[in-house]
Write an enzyme that holds these catalytic residues in place. Sequence first.
Site, mmCIF file in Angstrom:
data_model
loop_
_atom_site.group_PDB
_atom_site.id
_atom_site.type_symbol
_atom_site.label_atom_id
_atom_site.label_comp_id
_atom_site.label_asym_id
_atom_site.label_seq_id
_atom_site.Cartn_x
_atom_site.Cartn_y
_atom_site.Cartn_z
ATOM 1 N N ARG A 21 1.118 -0.680 -0.180
ATOM 2 C CA ARG A 21 0.430 -0.030 -0.022
ATOM 3 C C ARG A 21 1.365 1.240 -0.362
ATOM 4 N NH1 ARG A 21 -3.076 -1.106 5.078
ATOM 5 N NH2 ARG A 21 -0.913 -1.753 7.190
ATOM 6 N N GLU A 39 -3.230 5.882 4.487
ATOM 7 C CA GLU A 39 -3.000 4.927 3.274
ATOM 8 C C GLU A 39 -3.969 4.656 2.759
ATOM 9 O OE1 GLU A 39 -0.082 2.721 5.871
ATOM 10 O OE2 GLU A 39 -2.291 1.485 6.018
ATOM 11 N N THR A 97 -8.326 5.988 16.303
ATOM 12 C CA THR A 97 -7.963 5.332 15.335
ATOM 13 C C THR A 97 -7.281 5.258 14.247
ATOM 14 O OG1 THR A 97 -6.461 3.913 17.966
ATOM 15 C CG2 THR A 97 -5.611 3.537 15.420
ATOM 16 N N ASP A 132 -5.713 -5.515 28.715
ATOM 17 C CA ASP A 132 -5.321 -3.572 28.435
ATOM 18 C C ASP A 132 -5.062 -3.354 29.598
ATOM 19 O OD1 ASP A 132 -7.078 -1.896 25.475
ATOM 20 O OD2 ASP A 132 -5.700 -0.690 27.320
ATOM 21 N N GLY A 159 -1.818 -6.050 15.493
ATOM 22 C CA GLY A 159 -1.476 -4.332 15.687
ATOM 23 C C GLY A 159 -1.101 -3.788 14.919
ATOM 24 N N ASP A 163 1.935 -2.591 12.179
ATOM 25 C CA ASP A 163 1.184 -2.886 10.720
ATOM 26 C C ASP A 163 1.865 -1.718 9.694
ATOM 27 O OD1 ASP A 163 -0.414 -0.629 12.563
ATOM 28 O OD2 ASP A 163 -2.406 -1.182 11.191
HETATM 29 P P1 NAD Z 1 -7.579 1.745 19.715
HETATM 30 O O1 NAD Z 1 -6.547 2.413 19.880
HETATM 31 O O2 NAD Z 1 -8.802 1.822 19.846
HETATM 32 O O3 NAD Z 1 -7.600 0.462 20.535
HETATM 33 C C1 NAD Z 1 -5.688 -0.627 20.421
HETATM 34 C C2 NAD Z 1 -5.969 -0.685 22.488
HETATM 35 O O4 NAD Z 1 -4.700 -1.255 22.992
HETATM 36 C C3 NAD Z 1 -6.549 0.342 23.025
HETATM 37 O O5 NAD Z 1 -7.136 0.424 23.698
HETATM 38 C C4 NAD Z 1 -5.294 0.298 24.048
HETATM 39 O O6 NAD Z 1 -5.065 0.871 25.962
HETATM 40 C C5 NAD Z 1 -3.819 -0.329 23.957
HETATM 41 N N1 NAD Z 1 -2.884 -0.636 24.347
HETATM 42 C C6 NAD Z 1 -2.155 -0.369 24.321
HETATM 43 N N2 NAD Z 1 -0.302 -0.406 24.350
HETATM 44 C C7 NAD Z 1 -0.712 -1.373 25.169
HETATM 45 C C8 NAD Z 1 0.176 -2.250 25.783
HETATM 46 N N3 NAD Z 1 1.387 -2.837 25.447
HETATM 47 N N4 NAD Z 1 -0.803 -3.450 26.172
HETATM 48 C C9 NAD Z 1 -1.989 -3.849 26.341
HETATM 49 N N5 NAD Z 1 -2.727 -2.353 25.708
HETATM 50 C C10 NAD Z 1 -2.837 -1.325 24.714
HETATM 51 O O7 NAD Z 1 -7.679 1.011 17.697
HETATM 52 P P2 NAD Z 1 -7.789 0.247 17.047
HETATM 53 O O8 NAD Z 1 -8.431 0.299 16.423
HETATM 54 O O9 NAD Z 1 -8.565 -1.174 18.110
HETATM 55 O O10 NAD Z 1 -6.336 -0.803 16.219
HETATM 56 C C11 NAD Z 1 -5.991 -1.880 16.968
HETATM 57 C C12 NAD Z 1 -4.684 -2.321 16.272
HETATM 58 O O11 NAD Z 1 -4.724 -2.744 15.078
HETATM 59 C C13 NAD Z 1 -4.229 -1.143 15.584
HETATM 60 O O12 NAD Z 1 -2.633 -0.333 14.976
HETATM 61 C C14 NAD Z 1 -4.283 -0.966 14.010
HETATM 62 O O13 NAD Z 1 -3.602 -0.018 13.011
HETATM 63 C C15 NAD Z 1 -4.535 -2.107 13.909
HETATM 64 N N6 NAD Z 1 -5.318 -2.318 12.610
HETATM 65 C C16 NAD Z 1 -4.632 -3.555 11.676
HETATM 66 C C17 NAD Z 1 -5.588 -4.550 10.692
HETATM 67 C C18 NAD Z 1 -4.988 -5.616 9.867
HETATM 68 O O14 NAD Z 1 -5.547 -5.088 9.119
HETATM 69 N N7 NAD Z 1 -3.719 -6.101 10.156
HETATM 70 C C19 NAD Z 1 -6.909 -3.120 10.466
HETATM 71 C C20 NAD Z 1 -7.602 -2.890 11.689
HETATM 72 C C21 NAD Z 1 -6.663 -1.819 12.693
#
Ligand code: NAD
Length: 343
Positions: free
Chosen positions: A45, A56, A84, A161, A225, A227
């Site tokens: 991407r 992106e 996010t 979390d 997470g 990514d």
């Molecule tokens: P979000 O911000 O809503 O939730 C993330 C959570 O992680 C928060 O509640 C935060 O408190 C917690 N957190 C942060 N550091 C932590 C740690 N060290 N230990 C435990 N918990 C911790 O984000 P989201 O929308 O749920 O997305 C989560 C992640 O997934 C993001 O990084 C996003 O980029 C990624 N994501 C990946 C894909 C994929 O296809 N692989 C798709 C969507 C989102």
Amino acid sequence: MTRFVDVHNMVRWVAGRGPETIISEMIGYLEDDFRRWESFDKSPRVASHTPFGVIELMPTSDHETYGFKYVNGHPSNPARGFQTVTAFGVLADVHNGYPTFLTEMTVLTALRTAATSGMVAKKLANPGSTVMAMMGTGSQSEFQALAFRAALGITTLRVWDTDPAAMEKFVRNVSPLGFEVTVASSAADAVRGAHVITTCTADKANATILTADLITPGVHINAIGGDCPGKTELDAAILELGDVFVEYTPQTRIEGEIQQMAADFPVTEFWQVLGDRAPGRTTSEQITIFDSVGFAIEDFSALRYVRDAVDGSNFFEEIDLVANPEDPKDLFGLVSVLSPIGS
Ligand code: NAD
């Protein structure tokens, strides 16, 4: 005219049909597209990084239909009252290039990410897995829980979390859905007895959500997470403990957990496992790791699925997105009629 599903209609449709049903049906579309993986245009991407986060564009085409998603990733957003991840996506006809379908994809991305995780786990996790550790209980987390029940039969969730309010929200949302939920006191506590571990945290850092000493034989790790360059979740030593499966290797080497490893670190693209061209899980003791970053073909499948599912319903409207003069060479004629001099 272009069909458009806005947030209001997406939410109505998902709430009515049920997210778990949608995830199950979407897995079928994903599997169809992963089975014809070689027929798609593929590229990493296009990412625009700033200190705030990343924006992106994710394009692909099967030479009949073109699709792309616009998506952002801003880990510092929730603290400022924003999400996010937000997104929208488009399908277009390859034959004339006209967009045919436009939809919100913030909710849809959560569904498609969950469906992708479920599709992969169905093939890689040990059959009979019932307990999942959920690390990170933000926006994606409930969708992940439903996908693992639909695809694998997960009934028990052990959650962790760093934000207690996020865990409270998760328990509030999933308890009425019939899961048994335990709020853990640490990452180590969360993974105790888990057959599957999902890491779904957001931090623009090389974080260590899991360390190698926490990983037990037979576990399937669904690492979604990490990514983005400089944004990982797993101790690199974990990647040496098992077999790593990816979506599209050139993109994952830039964005995934394997950015921590040498450029020739061995990985298997999941479409090969699905098509029986490469082994997946071969023993019950094997540790399997899905290093997910999210790939354009998954969004293409999700877009196709929603386009088909809402056909004939009132969950979309027709919008006038493409200027279409009667004489295709007279674009100016459209504006000269509406803009008399001096008005
Ligand atoms: P979000 O911000 O809503 O939730 C993330 C959570 O992680 C928060 O509640 C935060 O408190 C917690 N957190 C942060 N550091 C932590 C740690 N060290 N230990 C435990 N918990 C911790 O984000 P989201 O929308 O749920 O997305 C989560 C992640 O997934 C993001 O990084 C996003 O980029 C990624 N994501 C990946 C894909 C994929 O296809 N692989 C798709 C969507 C989102």
